[in-house]
Design an enzyme around this catalytic site. Sequence first.
Site, PDB file in Angstrom:
ATOM      1  N   SER A 123       0.829  -1.211   0.000  1.00  0.00           N
ATOM      2  CA  SER A 123       0.000   0.000   0.000  1.00  0.00           C
ATOM      3  C   SER A 123       0.860   1.257   0.000  1.00  0.00           C
ATOM      4  CB  SER A 123      -0.952   0.008   1.199  1.00  0.00           C
ATOM      5  OG  SER A 123      -0.304  -0.418   2.353  1.00  0.00           O
ATOM      6  N   HIS A 144      -3.278  -3.528  -5.904  1.00  0.00           N
ATOM      7  CA  HIS A 144      -3.582  -3.020  -4.564  1.00  0.00           C
ATOM      8  C   HIS A 144      -5.060  -3.191  -4.251  1.00  0.00           C
ATOM      9  CE1 HIS A 144      -3.637   0.576  -1.577  1.00  0.00           C
ATOM     10  NE2 HIS A 144      -3.413  -0.546  -0.957  1.00  0.00           N
ATOM     11  N   GLU A 156      -6.363  -1.011  -7.299  1.00  0.00           N
ATOM     12  CA  GLU A 156      -5.465  -0.090  -8.005  1.00  0.00           C
ATOM     13  C   GLU A 156      -4.380  -0.938  -8.679  1.00  0.00           C
ATOM     14  OE1 GLU A 156      -5.557   4.043  -5.374  1.00  0.00           O
ATOM     15  OE2 GLU A 156      -4.131   2.502  -4.794  1.00  0.00           O
ATOM     16  N   ASN A 194      -4.811   6.649  -1.322  1.00  0.00           N
ATOM     17  CA  ASN A 194      -4.128   7.066  -0.095  1.00  0.00           C
ATOM     18  C   ASN A 194      -3.495   8.444  -0.214  1.00  0.00           C
ATOM     19  OD1 ASN A 194      -4.847   4.995   1.562  1.00  0.00           O
ATOM     20  ND2 ASN A 194      -3.070   3.726   1.061  1.00  0.00           N
TER      21      ASN A 194
HETATM   22  P1  NAI Z   1      -0.811  -9.180   8.062  1.00  0.00           P
HETATM   23  O1  NAI Z   1       0.204  -8.913   9.107  1.00  0.00           O
HETATM   24  O2  NAI Z   1      -2.219  -9.465   8.453  1.00  0.00           O
HETATM   25  O3  NAI Z   1      -0.306 -10.428   7.188  1.00  0.00           O
HETATM   26  C1  NAI Z   1       0.997 -10.579   6.677  1.00  0.00           C
HETATM   27  C2  NAI Z   1       1.324 -12.058   6.611  1.00  0.00           C
HETATM   28  O4  NAI Z   1       2.529 -12.218   5.865  1.00  0.00           O
HETATM   29  C3  NAI Z   1       1.553 -12.676   7.978  1.00  0.00           C
HETATM   30  O5  NAI Z   1       0.735 -13.817   8.132  1.00  0.00           O
HETATM   31  C4  NAI Z   1       3.047 -13.046   7.964  1.00  0.00           C
HETATM   32  O6  NAI Z   1       3.331 -14.244   8.655  1.00  0.00           O
HETATM   33  C5  NAI Z   1       3.313 -13.218   6.483  1.00  0.00           C
HETATM   34  N1  NAI Z   1       4.693 -13.011   6.087  1.00  0.00           N
HETATM   35  C6  NAI Z   1       5.548 -12.040   6.495  1.00  0.00           C
HETATM   36  N2  NAI Z   1       6.726 -12.158   5.859  1.00  0.00           N
HETATM   37  C7  NAI Z   1       6.613 -13.225   5.023  1.00  0.00           C
HETATM   38  C8  NAI Z   1       7.491 -13.845   4.087  1.00  0.00           C
HETATM   39  N3  NAI Z   1       8.713 -13.380   3.892  1.00  0.00           N
HETATM   40  N4  NAI Z   1       7.031 -14.895   3.392  1.00  0.00           N
HETATM   41  C9  NAI Z   1       5.790 -15.379   3.592  1.00  0.00           C
HETATM   42  N5  NAI Z   1       4.911 -14.847   4.463  1.00  0.00           N
HETATM   43  C10 NAI Z   1       5.324 -13.766   5.161  1.00  0.00           C
HETATM   44  O7  NAI Z   1      -0.720  -7.961   7.051  1.00  0.00           O
HETATM   45  P2  NAI Z   1      -1.837  -7.422   6.022  1.00  0.00           P
HETATM   46  O8  NAI Z   1      -2.629  -6.369   6.671  1.00  0.00           O
HETATM   47  O9  NAI Z   1      -2.525  -8.586   5.399  1.00  0.00           O
HETATM   48  O10 NAI Z   1      -0.912  -6.683   4.940  1.00  0.00           O
HETATM   49  C11 NAI Z   1      -0.182  -7.398   3.978  1.00  0.00           C
HETATM   50  C12 NAI Z   1       0.230  -6.459   2.853  1.00  0.00           C
HETATM   51  O11 NAI Z   1      -0.931  -5.846   2.287  1.00  0.00           O
HETATM   52  C13 NAI Z   1       1.133  -5.311   3.266  1.00  0.00           C
HETATM   53  O12 NAI Z   1       2.014  -5.045   2.212  1.00  0.00           O
HETATM   54  C14 NAI Z   1       0.157  -4.159   3.471  1.00  0.00           C
HETATM   55  O13 NAI Z   1       0.758  -2.893   3.322  1.00  0.00           O
HETATM   56  C15 NAI Z   1      -0.817  -4.427   2.335  1.00  0.00           C
HETATM   57  N6  NAI Z   1      -2.160  -3.855   2.500  1.00  0.00           N
HETATM   58  C16 NAI Z   1      -2.797  -3.890   3.716  1.00  0.00           C
HETATM   59  C17 NAI Z   1      -4.074  -3.356   3.843  1.00  0.00           C
HETATM   60  C18 NAI Z   1      -4.773  -3.395   5.165  1.00  0.00           C
HETATM   61  O14 NAI Z   1      -5.762  -2.652   5.331  1.00  0.00           O
HETATM   62  N7  NAI Z   1      -4.359  -4.209   6.113  1.00  0.00           N
HETATM   63  C19 NAI Z   1      -4.789  -2.759   2.695  1.00  0.00           C
HETATM   64  C20 NAI Z   1      -4.065  -2.870   1.442  1.00  0.00           C
HETATM   65  C21 NAI Z   1      -2.789  -3.374   1.385  1.00  0.00           C
END
Ligand code: NAI
Length: 506
Positions: A123, A144, A156, A194
Amino acid sequence: MQALATDTPVAVIGAGAMGSGIAQVAAQAGHRVFLHDQREGAAEAGREGIAKQLQRRVDKGKMEQSALDALLDRIKPIKELSELAEAGLVIEAIVEDLDIKRSLLTNLEDMCGEKAILATNTSSISVTALGANMKHPARLVGMHFFNPAPLMALVEVIKGLATSDEVAQCVYATAAQWGKKPVTATSTPGFIVNRVARPFYAESLRLLQEQAADSATLDAIVREAGGFRMGPFELTDLIGHDVNYAVTSSVFNSYYQDTRFLPSLVQKELVEAGRLGRKSGQGFYSYAEGAQKPEPATAVSASSDADTLIVEGNPGPLAALVARLSESGLKIIERDGPGRLQFGEAALALTDGRMATERAAAEACNNLVLLDLAFDYAKASRLAIAAADQASSQAINDACALLQKAGIAVSQVADRPGLVIMRTVATLVNEAADAFLHGVASVSDIDLAMKAGLNYPEGPLRWSDNLGCSLVHRVLTHIQQSYGEDRYRPALLLRKNRFAEKGFYS
Ligand code: NAI
């Protein structure tokens, strides 16, 4: 360019909030999905979360059990990245960290077929930077999604400097096939949503800091006059102040501290206090058991001897309010004048970005009461007003009585430039206009993104066309003069459109 064929498997890396949601969307569209997370058991838990979510739909009779079983069969948790070799599209949704994402993407290049598209759900990180050390950065694209991915329509599609057109077009077509509303944007800080949304939070935070009104009143004005689904304070309580403040700070720093994006000290203090919003039980509002949300400040029922509304000249956007008042049975007289409404002692006018006190002096009209913008004057259930310091209490009373005749609740705010909705909309337009000027996205994609991603009642650029670029430009110029700050400098295209007497769509 065609969408990814449904029989091509998709892989999702990271099974957290976003990854699980994206896996669900791809599986619902008929793809086999490989789901991987480095945390032991997380991919399985992600699949179970999807099962639980959708079981509710089955229980309500909105989905067949057999359809759910088939969908779950298509989602395969995998332990090793090598198991995703067949995937035609790999979407990473892992932790938001440049180095960790870069390392994953270079690994994926070795694991996947040559033709596989690699997508990132980042994001805030530049897609260009993520692709910089890849062997074939042309195949990396931003995809995105918004949270929760199964419910939010917007995607996006972000093109980095090296992203090939074919790859971006394929991901765009695929998102559309998955039932989403895709838009295309360049890899610039905040992409579309954003970035363009920053003033929605920033201007209300600033009005709060300047004690224009309390949070409940500003929220009510934004919802009931602005037509937004949620007010800025209830929305940031929901998003989490840590998250919202971090996004603002990231965009602010990425644009080299442009004051347009200046973070708010009010929000910073909430973060420092641990008042993160709903998730911590306290933000602007309390979420403790039994806590009552404060009521917005609303003028008590006012009485007035006046029985005739005098419309002096062209009322501009207030014409819809005049029509509503006329329908409520009020006698209307029209005569020449500067575009004001006269009711009893009150001289009412739409805000043009000047404080009522300043404008009253400039127009030699002491009893000036300014009206805020409404998304739709025919339907607004509340309107903000601001009175000049010179105005009599009877003039304020008459202004309240006039609006109350049409069933409109009145919130008097302190006399600040541009009131609430006009100021919010003008600054949103300003940001959207610059995003377009800088080639971030097309006019229609910017508007679509703000509507589909954040449920705005109208896209900012269409809203500007409806109001007239000239008015929006005038409002910003006045706000800028009032504060003497670069933050409110009007966008170049607003100025140009004003002289060309055209809009963003015409
Ligand atoms: P989250 O913390 O809920 O999930 C991330 C997951 O990735 C975790 O389960 C973690 O164990 C895993 N992980 C971390 N490093 C890893 C690796 N090297 N290989 C495999 N798995 C790995 O985070 P969330 O909220 O789902 O965000 C994920 C991505 O999406 C980020 O880049 C965030 O910026 C983006 N994003 C988040 C939004 C939100 O509202 N939470 C909205 C749009 C995008």
